[in-house]
Motif scaffolding. Structure first.
Motif, mmCIF file in Angstrom:
data_model
loop_
_atom_site.group_PDB
_atom_site.id
_atom_site.type_symbol
_atom_site.label_atom_id
_atom_site.label_comp_id
_atom_site.label_asym_id
_atom_site.label_seq_id
_atom_site.Cartn_x
_atom_site.Cartn_y
_atom_site.Cartn_z
ATOM 1 N N GLU A 73 0.813 -1.210 0.000
ATOM 2 C CA GLU A 73 0.000 0.000 0.000
ATOM 3 C C GLU A 73 0.852 1.268 0.000
ATOM 4 N N LEU A 74 0.307 2.323 -0.594
ATOM 5 C CA LEU A 74 0.931 3.640 -0.507
ATOM 6 C C LEU A 74 0.831 4.148 0.932
ATOM 7 N N SER A 75 1.747 4.996 1.305
ATOM 8 C CA SER A 75 1.697 5.577 2.650
ATOM 9 C C SER A 75 0.602 6.632 2.761
ATOM 10 N N SER A 76 0.139 7.139 1.627
ATOM 11 C CA SER A 76 -0.934 8.136 1.599
ATOM 12 C C SER A 76 -2.231 7.511 1.126
ATOM 13 N N LYS A 77 -3.332 7.967 1.671
ATOM 14 C CA LYS A 77 -4.644 7.503 1.227
ATOM 15 C C LYS A 77 -5.169 8.455 0.152
ATOM 16 N N GLN A 159 -17.812 18.120 0.600
ATOM 17 C CA GLN A 159 -17.645 18.083 2.052
ATOM 18 C C GLN A 159 -16.761 16.921 2.481
ATOM 19 N N TYR A 160 -16.944 15.770 1.853
ATOM 20 C CA TYR A 160 -16.140 14.598 2.189
ATOM 21 C C TYR A 160 -14.691 14.798 1.748
ATOM 22 N N ALA A 161 -14.504 15.395 0.583
ATOM 23 C CA ALA A 161 -13.156 15.622 0.066
ATOM 24 C C ALA A 161 -12.357 16.559 0.967
ATOM 25 N N LYS A 162 -13.035 17.498 1.593
ATOM 26 C CA LYS A 162 -12.349 18.482 2.436
ATOM 27 C C LYS A 162 -11.714 17.869 3.678
ATOM 28 N N THR A 163 -12.081 16.638 4.010
ATOM 29 C CA THR A 163 -11.463 15.982 5.165
ATOM 30 C C THR A 163 -10.028 15.562 4.869
ATOM 31 N N CYS A 164 -9.657 15.582 3.585
ATOM 32 C CA CYS A 164 -8.279 15.237 3.197
ATOM 33 C C CYS A 164 -7.373 16.453 3.353
ATOM 34 N N GLU A 165 -6.070 16.195 3.453
ATOM 35 C CA GLU A 165 -5.102 17.280 3.653
ATOM 36 C C GLU A 165 -4.778 18.027 2.368
ATOM 37 N N ILE A 166 -4.861 17.329 1.242
ATOM 38 C CA ILE A 166 -4.605 17.954 -0.058
ATOM 39 C C ILE A 166 -5.785 17.654 -0.963
ATOM 40 N N VAL A 193 -5.026 12.538 0.188
ATOM 41 C CA VAL A 193 -5.237 13.328 -1.030
ATOM 42 C C VAL A 193 -6.615 13.023 -1.614
ATOM 43 N N SER A 194 -7.365 14.076 -1.922
ATOM 44 C CA SER A 194 -8.627 13.892 -2.645
ATOM 45 C C SER A 194 -8.463 14.434 -4.058
ATOM 46 N N VAL A 195 -9.078 13.751 -5.016
ATOM 47 C CA VAL A 195 -9.034 14.164 -6.419
ATOM 48 C C VAL A 195 -10.464 14.145 -6.946
ATOM 49 N N ILE A 196 -10.931 15.280 -7.452
ATOM 50 C CA ILE A 196 -12.295 15.366 -7.981
ATOM 51 C C ILE A 196 -12.236 15.512 -9.496
ATOM 52 N N ALA A 210 -17.400 26.485 -6.573
ATOM 53 C CA ALA A 210 -17.435 25.875 -5.241
ATOM 54 C C ALA A 210 -16.123 25.163 -4.941
ATOM 55 N N ALA A 211 -15.534 24.550 -5.952
ATOM 56 C CA ALA A 211 -14.262 23.856 -5.761
ATOM 57 C C ALA A 211 -13.134 24.849 -5.495
ATOM 58 N N ARG A 212 -13.122 25.945 -6.221
ATOM 59 C CA ARG A 212 -12.058 26.950 -6.063
ATOM 60 C C ARG A 212 -12.045 27.552 -4.657
ATOM 61 N N ALA A 213 -13.175 27.548 -4.007
ATOM 62 C CA ALA A 213 -13.270 28.181 -2.691
ATOM 63 C C ALA A 213 -12.380 27.507 -1.656
ATOM 64 N N SER A 214 -12.093 26.206 -1.838
ATOM 65 C CA SER A 214 -11.319 25.519 -0.799
ATOM 66 C C SER A 214 -10.349 24.470 -1.342
ATOM 67 N N MET A 215 -10.215 24.384 -2.673
ATOM 68 C CA MET A 215 -9.383 23.339 -3.248
ATOM 69 C C MET A 215 -8.415 23.890 -4.287
ATOM 70 N N GLU A 216 -7.445 23.069 -4.660
ATOM 71 C CA GLU A 216 -6.436 23.453 -5.630
ATOM 72 C C GLU A 216 -6.891 23.021 -7.017
ATOM 73 N N VAL A 217 -7.229 23.993 -7.851
ATOM 74 C CA VAL A 217 -7.646 23.697 -9.226
ATOM 75 C C VAL A 217 -6.396 23.653 -10.103
#
Length: 249
Positions: A73-77, A159-166, A193-196, A210-217
């Motif tokens: 497994e990867l060390s990151s989820k 909302q679920y994605a925001k629980t990730c660090e990146i 890491v979350s990827v949408i 909505a994504a730009r408000a809290s995520m890296e586009v």
């Protein structure tokens, strides 16, 4: 060497008991003989090398060998939020994402998704997708089977994605790879890491805002990728970034 998954309760001090559909696969498809080595992972995180000792009608007993199997497994989820694609493309996304190390896959219903699933169809799809994930996990020698979630709304997915660090959101109208490089460089082993990934019709203006408000586009280059290609592309980039940094440690 073939891979199988068991519950912790199936592991004893000296042997593992395999039950269920894997028994038929071992006996009638693989036609495995006593002495053949297999790799077994449990729900509690044990990874063992074993040797087939007995093949019965409804069970297979495998002796535990001394060495412990390497953790794969990867060390990151990595959480992949994949907009529902048309046809059977979701099946390919799941198969390849599991091979690349995804932790969870979350199908997402977005405004411009071509596919619309009712509750019954969605339940049947999830069962099939989970079976594909298990098959891919076995083929790629994963130490766990990634979970396929029920279909989420875009709002719930954010909302679920925001629980990730990146949080990464590839966007077809984003230009320049600087932000992409910076985002990948920021991924340290152990960080979640979350990827949408957007649908065939692209993100709506409201969704990307909505994504730009809290995520890296980020951008995936000058070409427009299909939704299924984009998911696999980002999984490859993230996996490589994590594995390369693990190698340097």
């Amino acid at each position: 060497m073939h891979q199988f998954f068991v519950d912790d309760s199936q592991i004893g001090k000296e042997y593992v008991t395999i039950t269920g559909s894997d028994v038929n696969h071992i006996r009638n498809v693989l036609r495995m003989k006593c002495g053949e080595k297999i790799r077994i992972s449990s729900t509690g995180g044990q990874n063992l090398y074993c040797a087939v000792a007995e093949v019965g009608e409804d069970f297979v007993q495998a002796d535990i060998l001394q060495e412990e199997a390497v953790l794969t497994e990867l060390s990151s989820k990595i959480y992949l939020f994949q907009a529902l694609p048309k046809g059977d493309r979701m099946e390919m996304v799941i198969e390849k994402a599991v091979e690349l190390g995804v932790y969870e896959i979350i199908p997402v219903a977005m405004k411009y998704c071509v596919v619309k699933l009712d509750e019954k169809k969605a339940a049947n799809k999830i069962r099939r997708w989970q079976a594909i994930a298990e098959s891919a996990a076995k083929q790629s020698k994963r130490s766990m089977i990634p979970q396929i979630h029920p279909v989420m709304s875009y709002r719930d997915a954010l909302q679920y994605a925001k629980t990730c660090e990146i949080n990464l959101v590839p966007y077809e109208n984003e230009r320049g790879m600087k932000a992409t490089k910076e985002a990948l460089d920021a991924i340290e082993p152990g960080k979640s890491v979350s990827v949408i990934i957007g649908p065939e019709g692209g993100f709506s203006e409201e969704e990307i805002a909505a994504a730009r408000a809290s995520m890296e586009v980020i951008s995936l280059g000058k070409r427009i990728l299909r939704t299924d290609t984009a998911g696999i592309c980002v999984m490859s980039l993230v996996m490589s970034a994590i594995e390369m940094k693990e190698m340097q440690e």
